[in-house]
Scaffold this active site. Structure first.
Site, short mmCIF file in Angstrom:
data_model
loop_
_atom_site.label_atom_id
_atom_site.label_comp_id
_atom_site.label_asym_id
_atom_site.label_seq_id
_atom_site.Cartn_x
_atom_site.Cartn_y
_atom_site.Cartn_z
N ARG A 93 0.84 -1.21 0.00
CA ARG A 93 0.00 0.00 0.00
C ARG A 93 0.87 1.25 0.00
O ARG A 93 1.01 1.93 1.01
CB ARG A 93 -0.96 -0.04 1.18
CG ARG A 93 -2.07 -1.05 0.96
CD ARG A 93 -3.23 -0.85 1.88
NE ARG A 93 -4.44 -1.44 1.33
CZ ARG A 93 -5.63 -1.44 1.93
NH1 ARG A 93 -5.76 -0.85 3.09
NH2 ARG A 93 -6.67 -1.99 1.37
N TYR A 134 -2.96 -0.22 7.36
CA TYR A 134 -4.12 -0.70 8.13
C TYR A 134 -4.03 -0.20 9.56
O TYR A 134 -2.98 0.19 10.05
CB TYR A 134 -4.17 -2.23 8.13
CG TYR A 134 -4.41 -2.84 6.77
CD1 TYR A 134 -5.69 -2.96 6.26
CD2 TYR A 134 -3.34 -3.26 5.97
CE1 TYR A 134 -5.91 -3.51 5.00
CE2 TYR A 134 -3.55 -3.80 4.72
CZ TYR A 134 -4.84 -3.93 4.25
OH TYR A 134 -5.05 -4.47 3.00
N SER A 142 -8.31 -2.88 -2.26
CA SER A 142 -9.09 -1.65 -2.12
C SER A 142 -10.23 -1.60 -3.12
O SER A 142 -11.34 -1.15 -2.80
CB SER A 142 -8.18 -0.43 -2.31
OG SER A 142 -7.28 -0.31 -1.23
N ASP A 188 -4.04 -1.90 -6.53
CA ASP A 188 -4.53 -2.33 -5.22
C ASP A 188 -5.90 -2.98 -5.35
O ASP A 188 -6.94 -2.34 -5.18
CB ASP A 188 -4.58 -1.12 -4.28
CG ASP A 188 -4.84 -1.53 -2.83
OD1 ASP A 188 -5.11 -2.73 -2.59
OD2 ASP A 188 -4.78 -0.66 -1.95
N GLN A 220 -1.23 2.18 -6.00
CA GLN A 220 -2.66 2.31 -5.80
C GLN A 220 -3.48 1.78 -6.98
O GLN A 220 -4.54 1.20 -6.79
CB GLN A 220 -3.02 3.77 -5.54
CG GLN A 220 -2.58 4.26 -4.16
CD GLN A 220 -2.94 5.71 -3.93
OE1 GLN A 220 -3.42 6.39 -4.83
NE2 GLN A 220 -2.71 6.19 -2.73
#
Length: 523
Positions: free
Chosen positions: A122, A231, A133, A130, A127
């Site tokens: 992350r 996280y 996500s 990802d 991104q």
């Protein structure tokens, strides 16, 4: 090289790892694309749509696994699929290496490579790849839709001829990607939305979406998200007790609870206990997005929907993204395509598995016959707030001395400007007629005052300031129109130029203001 997407064989899995659009992009990277017949039907992609995009169709799974050099999947491979992963093959899929160690060792022994999409680090650059996500975003949205399907009332409050309907109260536990998606959806449907997260820094994000952040009367320094892969870090026992105490206080007044607290590779923490469920009103709904890892609710049954003795519905489905297969497949296939773009720097259809690259190394579970999980920490950590620098304390005398020095410098600059301006006016007045000087002095003062006014306006206020400048420009246009019929050619030209530029300012101002206001309007 050939990249192929087989039909998912996991029960109730409707997603596919390649769409016609992503296949078009993969072909631009130099790859030939192959998909198993019927792989995209549940997601709304027919074989004909794939063929139109230049994708070849494999009639059987065995044909696809044997033909393709790179296999893109959604779910981890089943035992019947692992046997096809021979030397030189590359598998890209969700893999969950921490829970899949035996299969990982077997694939490494067969000298095949695995990129786990759930292990993409992350960091900012990753991104676009990802997938966790992407799927969490869909799960958060779908959880609210599922809650509404099981909730017996409106989300939004209404006043009708038949009576008043109060708005639903929704509590979202966890403000990660899924939590924020749930907050946005619940708020847009008109519910009173509350949200909780162990990271107090997300309060601004929650409140900016129209929800209320649930604060605890407890001070604890939470571990930075950068150290935990972005996280939330586990809380202390004291913090947990305070947290549960707050949830017990909220339980009787909440209609819908959506729990999203989960860190990959760990069991879900129990946050909504049986006594809290018992305190909820009949007809209330709990949607547990952590059901796959045991659930955040004590009473959650994975893959099932149950109704408790006091009439509370608990939804423990683990396939929320699959319930929106078309959208999920589109986003996941895009994540895969971006991963392939990183693996193909020359866009020649040949993969370069660069283990020096943070993203590729972080996501690689097996490589060249070896297990490479767990990966080392990325060189670029997840984005974290910079600690505030300590400003050295200054005495009152030092502060006062600085203020005096700044005032003197400002005064000096102003005197210098006034001297230069006065000298310039005297020079012009020595040669210009008196009638010209009267208008010229007014013009210079107007420019000076206008500059001082606008220069000191905050940038955030420039948009409403356009309304004032539009009014000023309107006055300029009126004056220019009166002068445009002058007998002097020079005056006519200057009037025309004034009308042109003032018109640009007026229409441009209205256009920009309209666009700014449109940002705050719901489409």
């Amino acid at each position: 090289m050939i990249i192929g997407a087989p039909k998912e064989i996991a029960a109730d899995e409707k997603r596919v790892a390649m769409t016609p659009d992503s296949a078009t992009q993969l072909q631009k990277l130099g790859y030939d694309c192959l998909v198993q017949s019927g792989a995209g039907l549940h997601a709304g992609f027919s074989d004909a749509a794939y063929e139109k995009a230049g994708v070849k169709i494999a009639k059987t799974a065995e044909e696809l696994w044997k033909t393709a050099d790179i296999i893109s999947k959604v779910r981890p491979p089943e035992a019947d699929e692992v046997k096809f992963l021979k030397k030189g093959k590359l598998l890209i899929s969700f893999f969950y290496p921490a829970q899949n160690t035996d299969q990982m060792a077997l694939i490494a022994k067969q000298d095949a490579n695995v990129i786990a999409m759930d292990m993409v680090p992350r960091i900012s650059r990753a991104q676009k790849m990802d997938a966790l996500s992407s799927m969490a975003n869909i799960a958060g949205y779908r959880s609210v839709i599922e809650a509404g399907n099981n909730f017996g009332r409106f989300f939004t409050g209404q006043i009708t001829a038949a009576g008043k309907v109060p708005p639903a109260k929704v509590l979202v536990i966890g403000a990660g990607v899924a939590g924020l998606a749930a907050i946005g959806t619940a708020t847009s449907l008109g519910a009173i939305t509350l949200a909780f997260d162990v990271r107090p820094e997300v309060a601004e994000q929650i409140e900016s979406m129209g929800a209320e952040f649930v604060y605890l009367d407890f001070e604890e320094t939470q571990q930075d998200g950068a150290a935990t892969g972005g996280y939330a870090a586990p809380s202390s026992p004291e913090f947990r007790e305070k947290q549960l105490e707050k949830f017990r206080e909220l339980a009787p007044e909440i209609d819908i609870v959506i729990t999203t607290a989960l860190i990959p590779g760990r069991d879900a923490p129990k946050l909504w206990l049986a006594d809290m469920v018992a305190d909820m009103k009949p007809g209330s709904v709990i949607v547990d997005l952590a059901a796959e890892r045991g659930g955040n609710c004590d009473l959650t049954v994975p893959n099932e929907k149950i109704i408790t003795e006091n009439g509370v519905t608990i939804v423990g489905y683990t396939d929320f993204p699959s319930r929106m297969a078309a959208q999920s497949s589109t986003l996941y296939a895009t994540n895969i395509r971006h991963m392939m773009a990183d693996l193909t720097p020359e866009k020649d259809g040949q993969t370069v598995h660069n283990m020096e690259d943070d993203v590729i190394r972080g996501a690689t579970a097996t490589f060249d016959g070896s297990v490479t999980f767990p990966p080392p920490p990325p060189k670029v950590q997840a984005i974290a707030a910079k600690p505030k620098e300590k400003i050295p304390e200054r005495t009152a005398e030092e502060i006062r001395a600085d203020e005096i020095a700044a005032f003197k410098q400002t005064t000096k600059n102003q005197v210098m400007l006034l001297t230069i301006g006065g000298a310039a006016l005297l020079a012009v007045g020595a040669y210009a007629p008196a009638s010209f000087m009267q208008h010229f002095i007014v013009f210079v003062l107007a420019v000076f005052v206008g500059f001082q006014v606008i220069w000191n306006v905050s940038h955030s206020l420039h948009t409403p300031l356009m309304a004032i400048t539009n009014a000023i420009s309107s006055i300029i246009i009126l004056g220019a129109i009166l002068q445009i019929g002058s007998s002097s050619f020079l005056v006519t030209v200057l009037a025309g130029i004034s009308i042109f530029f003032a018109g640009i300012n007026i229409f441009g101002g209205f256009l920009v203001t309209r666009r700014m206001l449109a940002m705050f309007q719901k489409s």
